[in-house]
Design a protein around this motif. Structure first.
Motif, PDB file in Angstrom:
ATOM      1  N   ILE A   2       0.835  -1.198   0.000  1.00  0.00           N
ATOM      2  CA  ILE A   2       0.000   0.000   0.000  1.00  0.00           C
ATOM      3  C   ILE A   2       0.876   1.257   0.000  1.00  0.00           C
ATOM      4  O   ILE A   2       2.085   1.183   0.252  1.00  0.00           O
ATOM      5  N   HIS A   3       0.252   2.375  -0.293  1.00  0.00           N
ATOM      6  CA  HIS A   3       0.935   3.673  -0.334  1.00  0.00           C
ATOM      7  C   HIS A   3       0.310   4.517   0.768  1.00  0.00           C
ATOM      8  O   HIS A   3      -0.905   4.703   0.798  1.00  0.00           O
ATOM      9  N   GLU A   4       1.138   5.002   1.678  1.00  0.00           N
ATOM     10  CA  GLU A   4       0.579   5.679   2.847  1.00  0.00           C
ATOM     11  C   GLU A   4       1.551   6.732   3.381  1.00  0.00           C
ATOM     12  O   GLU A   4       2.775   6.600   3.221  1.00  0.00           O
ATOM     13  N   GLN A   5       1.024   7.746   4.007  1.00  0.00           N
ATOM     14  CA  GLN A   5       1.857   8.696   4.757  1.00  0.00           C
ATOM     15  C   GLN A   5       2.002   8.123   6.164  1.00  0.00           C
ATOM     16  O   GLN A   5       1.028   8.061   6.917  1.00  0.00           O
ATOM     17  N   LEU A   6       3.205   7.671   6.499  1.00  0.00           N
ATOM     18  CA  LEU A   6       3.431   7.097   7.829  1.00  0.00           C
ATOM     19  C   LEU A   6       3.912   8.193   8.771  1.00  0.00           C
ATOM     20  O   LEU A   6       4.799   8.977   8.422  1.00  0.00           O
ATOM     21  N   LYS A   7       3.351   8.217   9.970  1.00  0.00           N
ATOM     22  CA  LYS A   7       3.725   9.251  10.938  1.00  0.00           C
ATOM     23  C   LYS A   7       4.849   8.746  11.844  1.00  0.00           C
ATOM     24  O   LYS A   7       4.738   7.667  12.444  1.00  0.00           O
ATOM     25  N   ILE A   8       5.900   9.521  11.957  1.00  0.00           N
ATOM     26  CA  ILE A   8       7.016   9.142  12.835  1.00  0.00           C
ATOM     27  C   ILE A   8       6.587   9.368  14.279  1.00  0.00           C
ATOM     28  O   ILE A   8       6.130  10.465  14.631  1.00  0.00           O
ATOM     29  N   ILE A   9       6.725   8.326  15.112  1.00  0.00           N
ATOM     30  CA  ILE A   9       6.372   8.523  16.524  1.00  0.00           C
ATOM     31  C   ILE A   9       7.603   8.477  17.437  1.00  0.00           C
ATOM     32  O   ILE A   9       7.541   8.905  18.577  1.00  0.00           O
ATOM     33  N   ALA A  15      23.258   3.171  17.926  1.00  0.00           N
ATOM     34  CA  ALA A  15      24.688   2.816  17.837  1.00  0.00           C
ATOM     35  C   ALA A  15      25.303   3.879  16.937  1.00  0.00           C
ATOM     36  O   ALA A  15      24.603   4.777  16.451  1.00  0.00           O
ATOM     37  N   LYS A  16      26.608   3.773  16.720  1.00  0.00           N
ATOM     38  CA  LYS A  16      27.266   4.797  15.896  1.00  0.00           C
ATOM     39  C   LYS A  16      26.611   4.855  14.504  1.00  0.00           C
ATOM     40  O   LYS A  16      26.482   3.835  13.828  1.00  0.00           O
ATOM     41  N   ASP A  17      26.171   6.050  14.138  1.00  0.00           N
ATOM     42  CA  ASP A  17      25.572   6.273  12.811  1.00  0.00           C
ATOM     43  C   ASP A  17      24.400   5.333  12.506  1.00  0.00           C
ATOM     44  O   ASP A  17      24.141   4.996  11.352  1.00  0.00           O
ATOM     45  N   THR A  18      23.705   4.887  13.531  1.00  0.00           N
ATOM     46  CA  THR A  18      22.623   3.912  13.339  1.00  0.00           C
ATOM     47  C   THR A  18      21.344   4.439  14.003  1.00  0.00           C
ATOM     48  O   THR A  18      21.342   4.685  15.209  1.00  0.00           O
ATOM     49  N   VAL A  19      20.303   4.605  13.204  1.00  0.00           N
ATOM     50  CA  VAL A  19      19.075   5.241  13.695  1.00  0.00           C
ATOM     51  C   VAL A  19      17.927   4.233  13.701  1.00  0.00           C
ATOM     52  O   VAL A  19      17.726   3.496  12.724  1.00  0.00           O
ATOM     53  N   GLU A  20      17.200   4.219  14.803  1.00  0.00           N
ATOM     54  CA  GLU A  20      15.962   3.433  14.887  1.00  0.00           C
ATOM     55  C   GLU A  20      14.803   4.419  14.787  1.00  0.00           C
ATOM     56  O   GLU A  20      14.776   5.429  15.508  1.00  0.00           O
ATOM     57  N   MET A  21      13.856   4.135  13.872  1.00  0.00           N
ATOM     58  CA  MET A  21      12.726   5.052  13.682  1.00  0.00           C
ATOM     59  C   MET A  21      11.435   4.230  13.684  1.00  0.00           C
ATOM     60  O   MET A  21      11.373   3.180  13.039  1.00  0.00           O
ATOM     61  N   THR A  22      10.446   4.689  14.422  1.00  0.00           N
ATOM     62  CA  THR A  22       9.168   3.967  14.481  1.00  0.00           C
ATOM     63  C   THR A  22       8.053   4.849  13.928  1.00  0.00           C
ATOM     64  O   THR A  22       7.982   6.044  14.229  1.00  0.00           O
ATOM     65  N   PHE A  23       7.200   4.219  13.110  1.00  0.00           N
ATOM     66  CA  PHE A  23       6.082   4.908  12.460  1.00  0.00           C
ATOM     67  C   PHE A  23       4.766   4.331  12.940  1.00  0.00           C
ATOM     68  O   PHE A  23       4.707   3.159  13.304  1.00  0.00           O
ATOM     69  N   ARG A  24       3.733   5.144  12.871  1.00  0.00           N
ATOM     70  CA  ARG A  24       2.381   4.611  13.078  1.00  0.00           C
ATOM     71  C   ARG A  24       1.605   4.760  11.776  1.00  0.00           C
ATOM     72  O   ARG A  24       1.705   5.792  11.101  1.00  0.00           O
ATOM     73  N   GLY A  25       0.848   3.700  11.443  1.00  0.00           N
ATOM     74  CA  GLY A  25       0.031   3.768  10.226  1.00  0.00           C
ATOM     75  C   GLY A  25      -0.739   2.483  10.033  1.00  0.00           C
ATOM     76  O   GLY A  25      -0.453   1.470  10.677  1.00  0.00           O
ATOM     77  N   GLN A  88       5.525  13.307   8.743  1.00  0.00           N
ATOM     78  CA  GLN A  88       4.974  12.187   7.996  1.00  0.00           C
ATOM     79  C   GLN A  88       5.889  11.868   6.820  1.00  0.00           C
ATOM     80  O   GLN A  88       6.457  12.782   6.208  1.00  0.00           O
ATOM     81  N   LEU A  89       6.033  10.585   6.521  1.00  0.00           N
ATOM     82  CA  LEU A  89       6.860  10.183   5.385  1.00  0.00           C
ATOM     83  C   LEU A  89       6.017   9.384   4.405  1.00  0.00           C
ATOM     84  O   LEU A  89       5.228   8.516   4.813  1.00  0.00           O
ATOM     85  N   ASP A  90       6.209   9.676   3.119  1.00  0.00           N
ATOM     86  CA  ASP A  90       5.514   8.962   2.057  1.00  0.00           C
ATOM     87  C   ASP A  90       6.147   7.580   1.929  1.00  0.00           C
ATOM     88  O   ASP A  90       7.346   7.465   1.666  1.00  0.00           O
ATOM     89  N   ALA A  91       5.345   6.540   2.123  1.00  0.00           N
ATOM     90  CA  ALA A  91       5.914   5.181   2.147  1.00  0.00           C
ATOM     91  C   ALA A  91       5.132   4.235   1.251  1.00  0.00           C
ATOM     92  O   ALA A  91       3.902   4.267   1.211  1.00  0.00           O
ATOM     93  N   LEU A  92       5.875   3.372   0.531  1.00  0.00           N
ATOM     94  CA  LEU A  92       5.289   2.219  -0.144  1.00  0.00           C
ATOM     95  C   LEU A  92       5.686   0.999   0.675  1.00  0.00           C
ATOM     96  O   LEU A  92       6.842   0.885   1.092  1.00  0.00           O
ATOM     97  N   GLY A  93       4.764   0.095   0.890  1.00  0.00           N
ATOM     98  CA  GLY A  93       5.166  -1.093   1.635  1.00  0.00           C
ATOM     99  C   GLY A  93       3.976  -1.970   1.994  1.00  0.00           C
ATOM    100  O   GLY A  93       2.836  -1.563   1.823  1.00  0.00           O
ATOM    101  N   PRO A  94       4.168  -3.141   2.520  1.00  0.00           N
ATOM    102  CA  PRO A  94       5.477  -3.782   2.570  1.00  0.00           C
ATOM    103  C   PRO A  94       5.903  -4.222   1.175  1.00  0.00           C
ATOM    104  O   PRO A  94       5.087  -4.749   0.420  1.00  0.00           O
ATOM    105  N   CYS A  95       7.192  -4.014   0.810  1.00  0.00           N
ATOM    106  CA  CYS A  95       7.686  -4.321  -0.533  1.00  0.00           C
ATOM    107  C   CYS A  95       8.519  -5.604  -0.520  1.00  0.00           C
ATOM    108  O   CYS A  95       9.149  -5.934   0.484  1.00  0.00           O
ATOM    109  N   GLY A  96       8.556  -6.250  -1.691  1.00  0.00           N
ATOM    110  CA  GLY A  96       9.419  -7.409  -1.886  1.00  0.00           C
ATOM    111  C   GLY A  96       8.892  -8.676  -1.226  1.00  0.00           C
ATOM    112  O   GLY A  96       7.792  -8.702  -0.678  1.00  0.00           O
TER     113      GLY A  96
END
Ligand code: FES
Length: 255
Positions: A2-9, A15-25, A88-96
């Motif tokens: 699906i194509h959705e605007q996911l909201k970052i929560i 870790a060094k240069d490593t980001v964890e990001m969680t979205f709601r949608g 909000q981020l424009d997201a396609l998913g789940p892909c693959g």
């Protein structure tokens, strides 16, 4: 997909240069297999607008959240890391295609991850544990500063850690640990840089296993041929990583 605007929560450096990001949608209510990825539009409204494939590290259907982990590797991921909770981020998913968790018949699984190949294996470990599968994880990182999710994996099963410089866990590569520990498993599941995938699939060539290929993509939806990998037994001799993968049976593709 699906194509959705996911909201970052939430967003945090884990870790060094490593980001964890969680979205709601509502995408979190879709069937999402470990190994599948989000194709996120980064730099929206600028001249450098591009979609980036980022693998899924966790799904919480009750909370309707999806978690990703990514490394700051260049302009795209640096821009992505600037997004903040509430955006909000424009997201396609789940892909693959992901690891076929529902169809697997096994009691003991070996998971082998290197660097940014580790996050999808965390979601896989959770899914396997829920099925009653005994999980052994072997994780490899460059050094201690890069290590993440060690405690989370330890809650799900056996955990072995290798770093290139020996600053955490054993000094060496994941293949050294597999050699030394004589690990007992029915099938293996690996994700990481191509060199590591080749080494692991060669070392375990007598066993059934799955690999997940991390590669730069173009369209991410099967339209541009930027991500083909040789697959001698397929009708046209190749597979597309973004659409037919990123997860393949280890013997299905030639790295
Ligand atoms: Fe375009 Fe795979 S990235 S076909």
């Amino acid at each position: 997909m699906i194509h959705e605007q996911l909201k970052i929560i939430s967003k945090q450096l884990i870790a060094k240069d490593t980001v964890e990001m969680t979205f709601r949608g509502r995408m979190a209510q879709e069937k999402i297999l470990p190994g599948q990825f989000l194709h996120l539009l980064v730099g929206e409204g600028t001249n450098h607008m591009l979609r980036r494939p980022i693998s899924i590290a966790g799904v919480d259907r009750q909370a309707s959240t999806i978690t990703i982990i990514f490394k700051l590797l260049g302009e795209g991921t640096n821009t992505l890391a600037k997004a903040a909770p509430g955006d909000q981020l424009d997201a396609l998913g789940p892909c693959g295609q992901g690891y076929p968790v529902d169809d697997l018949q096994l009691e003991k699984a070996l998971l082998v991850g290197g660097g940014i190949g580790v996050p999808p294996l965390y979601y896989l470990a959770q899914c396997l544990k829920r099925k009653g599968v005994h999980v052994t994880m072997v994780a490899g990182f460059q050094n201690k500063a890069q290590v993440f999710y060690e405690n989370q994996f330890r809650l799900l099963g056996n955990y072995y850690l290798a770093t290139d410089d020996g600053s955490a866990g054993e000094k060496g590569f994941v293949t050294d640990i597999i050699n030394a520990e004589k690990l007992d498993f029915d099938q293996y599941f690996t994700c990481g840089p191509t060199g590591m995938l080749k080494a692991v699939s060669t070392q375990l060539s007598n066993q059934e296993g799955f690999i997940s290929i991390e590669q730069r993509m173009g369209c991410g939806i099967g339209a541009c041929f930027a991500c083909v990998v040789p697959a001698p037994d397929s009708a046209n001799g190749y597979k597309k990583i973004c659409k037919d993968g990123p997860v393949f049976r280890a013997k299905e593709v030639v790295l």
